[in-house]
Design a protein around this motif. Structure first.
Motif, PDB file in Angstrom:
ATOM      1  N   PHE A 113       9.400 -13.237  -2.669  1.00  0.00           N
ATOM      2  CA  PHE A 113       9.276 -14.664  -2.389  1.00  0.00           C
ATOM      3  C   PHE A 113       9.978 -15.066  -1.093  1.00  0.00           C
ATOM      4  N   ALA A 114      10.545 -14.108  -0.359  1.00  0.00           N
ATOM      5  CA  ALA A 114      11.248 -14.418   0.885  1.00  0.00           C
ATOM      6  C   ALA A 114      10.250 -14.758   1.991  1.00  0.00           C
ATOM      7  N   PRO A 115      10.559 -15.724   2.853  1.00  0.00           N
ATOM      8  CA  PRO A 115       9.632 -16.129   3.904  1.00  0.00           C
ATOM      9  C   PRO A 115       9.255 -15.013   4.862  1.00  0.00           C
ATOM     10  N   ASN A 116      10.185 -14.099   5.177  1.00  0.00           N
ATOM     11  CA  ASN A 116       9.874 -13.069   6.164  1.00  0.00           C
ATOM     12  C   ASN A 116       8.870 -12.051   5.634  1.00  0.00           C
ATOM     13  N   VAL A 117       8.754 -11.923   4.332  1.00  0.00           N
ATOM     14  CA  VAL A 117       7.802 -10.987   3.745  1.00  0.00           C
ATOM     15  C   VAL A 117       6.401 -11.582   3.726  1.00  0.00           C
ATOM     16  N   LYS A 118       6.321 -12.896   3.613  1.00  0.00           N
ATOM     17  CA  LYS A 118       5.031 -13.548   3.438  1.00  0.00           C
ATOM     18  C   LYS A 118       4.148 -13.498   4.679  1.00  0.00           C
ATOM     19  N   SER A 119       4.684 -13.043   5.812  1.00  0.00           N
ATOM     20  CA  SER A 119       3.870 -12.957   7.021  1.00  0.00           C
ATOM     21  C   SER A 119       3.137 -11.629   7.128  1.00  0.00           C
ATOM     22  N   ASN A 120       3.307 -10.747   6.141  1.00  0.00           N
ATOM     23  CA  ASN A 120       2.629  -9.450   6.168  1.00  0.00           C
ATOM     24  C   ASN A 120       1.304  -9.557   5.418  1.00  0.00           C
ATOM     25  N   PRO A 121       0.174  -9.346   6.095  1.00  0.00           N
ATOM     26  CA  PRO A 121      -1.134  -9.518   5.447  1.00  0.00           C
ATOM     27  C   PRO A 121      -1.447  -8.451   4.410  1.00  0.00           C
ATOM     28  N   MET A 122      -0.567  -7.464   4.251  1.00  0.00           N
ATOM     29  CA  MET A 122      -0.765  -6.407   3.260  1.00  0.00           C
ATOM     30  C   MET A 122       0.118  -6.587   2.022  1.00  0.00           C
ATOM     31  N   LEU A 123       0.882  -7.656   1.971  1.00  0.00           N
ATOM     32  CA  LEU A 123       1.844  -7.822   0.891  1.00  0.00           C
ATOM     33  C   LEU A 123       1.183  -7.764  -0.483  1.00  0.00           C
ATOM     34  N   HIS A 124       0.017  -8.376  -0.608  1.00  0.00           N
ATOM     35  CA  HIS A 124      -0.626  -8.462  -1.925  1.00  0.00           C
ATOM     36  C   HIS A 124      -1.081  -7.109  -2.457  1.00  0.00           C
ATOM     37  N   THR A 125      -1.163  -6.095  -1.590  1.00  0.00           N
ATOM     38  CA  THR A 125      -1.649  -4.790  -2.050  1.00  0.00           C
ATOM     39  C   THR A 125      -0.642  -4.060  -2.931  1.00  0.00           C
ATOM     40  N   TRP A 126       0.576  -4.585  -3.047  1.00  0.00           N
ATOM     41  CA  TRP A 126       1.584  -3.923  -3.890  1.00  0.00           C
ATOM     42  C   TRP A 126       1.082  -3.811  -5.333  1.00  0.00           C
ATOM     43  N   SER A 127       0.412  -4.856  -5.817  1.00  0.00           N
ATOM     44  CA  SER A 127      -0.039  -4.838  -7.211  1.00  0.00           C
ATOM     45  C   SER A 127      -1.185  -3.854  -7.411  1.00  0.00           C
ATOM     46  N   LEU A 128      -2.029  -3.693  -6.396  1.00  0.00           N
ATOM     47  CA  LEU A 128      -3.111  -2.712  -6.479  1.00  0.00           C
ATOM     48  C   LEU A 128      -2.547  -1.303  -6.524  1.00  0.00           C
ATOM     49  N   ALA A 129      -1.457  -1.076  -5.791  1.00  0.00           N
ATOM     50  CA  ALA A 129      -0.817   0.238  -5.812  1.00  0.00           C
ATOM     51  C   ALA A 129      -0.235   0.540  -7.187  1.00  0.00           C
ATOM     52  N   VAL A 130       0.425  -0.445  -7.782  1.00  0.00           N
ATOM     53  CA  VAL A 130       0.970  -0.258  -9.128  1.00  0.00           C
ATOM     54  C   VAL A 130      -0.154   0.089 -10.108  1.00  0.00           C
ATOM     55  N   GLU A 131      -1.262  -0.615  -9.974  1.00  0.00           N
ATOM     56  CA  GLU A 131      -2.396  -0.385 -10.884  1.00  0.00           C
ATOM     57  C   GLU A 131      -2.952   1.025 -10.737  1.00  0.00           C
ATOM     58  N   GLU A 132      -3.112   1.487  -9.508  1.00  0.00           N
ATOM     59  CA  GLU A 132      -3.647   2.837  -9.303  1.00  0.00           C
ATOM     60  C   GLU A 132      -2.671   3.898  -9.784  1.00  0.00           C
ATOM     61  N   GLN A 133      -1.388   3.673  -9.604  1.00  0.00           N
ATOM     62  CA  GLN A 133      -0.402   4.625 -10.121  1.00  0.00           C
ATOM     63  C   GLN A 133      -0.451   4.684 -11.645  1.00  0.00           C
ATOM     64  N   PHE A 134      -0.705   3.554 -12.270  1.00  0.00           N
ATOM     65  CA  PHE A 134      -0.882   3.528 -13.721  1.00  0.00           C
ATOM     66  C   PHE A 134      -2.087   4.362 -14.145  1.00  0.00           C
ATOM     67  N   TYR A 135      -3.172   4.267 -13.374  1.00  0.00           N
ATOM     68  CA  TYR A 135      -4.384   5.028 -13.700  1.00  0.00           C
ATOM     69  C   TYR A 135      -4.161   6.531 -13.604  1.00  0.00           C
ATOM     70  N   MET A 136      -3.143   6.965 -12.884  1.00  0.00           N
ATOM     71  CA  MET A 136      -2.929   8.388 -12.709  1.00  0.00           C
ATOM     72  C   MET A 136      -2.368   9.061 -13.965  1.00  0.00           C
ATOM     73  N   PHE A 137      -1.581   8.327 -14.759  1.00  0.00           N
ATOM     74  CA  PHE A 137      -0.954   8.990 -15.902  1.00  0.00           C
ATOM     75  C   PHE A 137      -1.445   8.489 -17.253  1.00  0.00           C
ATOM     76  N   TRP A 138      -1.928   7.251 -17.331  1.00  0.00           N
ATOM     77  CA  TRP A 138      -2.331   6.691 -18.626  1.00  0.00           C
ATOM     78  C   TRP A 138      -3.491   7.460 -19.271  1.00  0.00           C
ATOM     79  N   PRO A 139      -4.561   7.801 -18.538  1.00  0.00           N
ATOM     80  CA  PRO A 139      -5.645   8.589 -19.162  1.00  0.00           C
ATOM     81  C   PRO A 139      -5.171   9.932 -19.707  1.00  0.00           C
TER      82      PRO A 139
END
Length: 320
Positions: A113-139
């Motif tokens: 939630f810090a202002p300096n992080v919000k200027s990175n257009p890739m910030l939202h991809t963190w959740s997609l990374a978590v999701e893909e890492q989950f797909y690696m071990f859950w199956p």
């Protein structure tokens, strides 16, 4: 549909949605619910589970849109962003391409939630990374439980144990500060786990009167929307409080599965939410770069301007 909507409203700064970031938690529960249901159904139907085909389906579903968004975002960033911002976006983009951007932001950025992080257009991809890492071990766990041990009870026991351990990890790291609890899979896996366990609950297990199902469904939606309104974006999240939107999502899912065209199902099956649901992945990919670039070009952009940028990103999401 609800998950992506409250995330976008939060990012646009719409009043009343200061906790809209919990839409990501809703996504995590949905992912656990959906993937567990698909994998268990495949094993029960065919007595087999092809991990190669599973990952191929995920790649066809996810990679084209994410690769397009990544390339376009970096090309536009080279034109719009300041050198230091572009450097950060480039490093984050490399991590996003490897589905490791959550680790990148945990190690190289401050609070989400810090202002300096919000200027990175890739910030939202963190959740997609978590999701893909989950797909690696859950199956692998599902395969172990149903194909090797051949026991649903053993599978539920293992998944429950991991879910409890992950929840404890998330609560501990939240209480002790830092960004690990927010960004990293070990502290977030419990949200997927609760979703996965929800789909394993049989109807015979939950012998609840019809009226209670309707109440549970509506209470679930209220828990999600209430979280999007009342929860604050600070260092106390996720922690225990994340249980509210997570359990609300589970309640809505189970009630909807039990009575899909009654109660909350009437709203969830409405055309607008169905359309947003179909576009949710693409819209999530595009909306944040649109908002970041709009703010870079127009530093004093209003909420109305951000909303217009988000609407434009929805149009691009529909095309892509």
């Amino acid at each position: 549909g609800i998950a992506i909507l409250i995330v976008v409203l939060f990012h646009c700064g719409i009043p009343g949605f200061s906790g809209g970031f919990v839409g990501v938690d809703v996504f995590f529960v949905l992912s656990g619910y959906l993937i567990t249901g698909l994998l268990v159904a495949e094993i029960q139907k065919t007595s087999e589970l092809s991990l190669l085909q599973f990952y191929a389906r995920r790649a066809r579903r996810l990679l084209p849109a994410s690769a397009l968004t990544l390339v376009v975002t970096l090309l536009l960033g080279a034109i719009i962003l300041a050198p230091q911002e572009l450097d950060g976006a480039g490093h984050a983009g490399r991590a996003a391409a490897l589905y490791m951007s959550n680790i990148f932001f945990d190690k190289n950025a401050g609070d989400y939630f810090a202002p300096n992080v919000k200027s990175n257009p890739m910030l939202h991809t963190w959740s997609l990374a978590v999701e893909e890492q989950f797909y690696m071990f859950w199956p692998l766990l599902i395969l172990l439980g149903l194909r090797i041990w051949r026991s649903m009870k053993a599978l539920v026991t293992v998944l429950s144990g991991l879910t409890i351990i992950s929840l404890g990890t998330g609560v501990w790291f939240t209480a002790n500060g830092g960004t690990f609890a927010f960004y990293e899979l070990p502290a977030r896996a419990w949200e997927f786990g609760i979703g996965g366990l929800a789909v394993l609950l049989t109807r015979d297990t939950l012998k609840i009167p019809f009226g209670w199902w309707l109440a549970f469904g509506w209470l679930g939606i209220l828990a999600i929307l209430g979280s999007a309104h009342f929860i604050l974006g600070d260092t106390s999240f996720p922690g225990w409080i994340a249980l509210i939107p997570v359990l609300g999502t589970v309640a809505a899912l189970i009630a909807g599965a039990e009575h899909p065209r009654r109660g909350v199902g009437v709203v969830l099956y409405s055309n607008p939410l169905q359309m947003l649901g179909r576009l949710s992945y693409s819209w999530y990919l595009w909306h944040w770069p649109f908002l970041v670039f709009s703010a870079a070009l127009l530093p004093n952009i209003s909420i109305a301007g951000k909303t217009a940028a988000a609407a434009a990103s929805l149009a691009v999401a529909g095309i892509s």
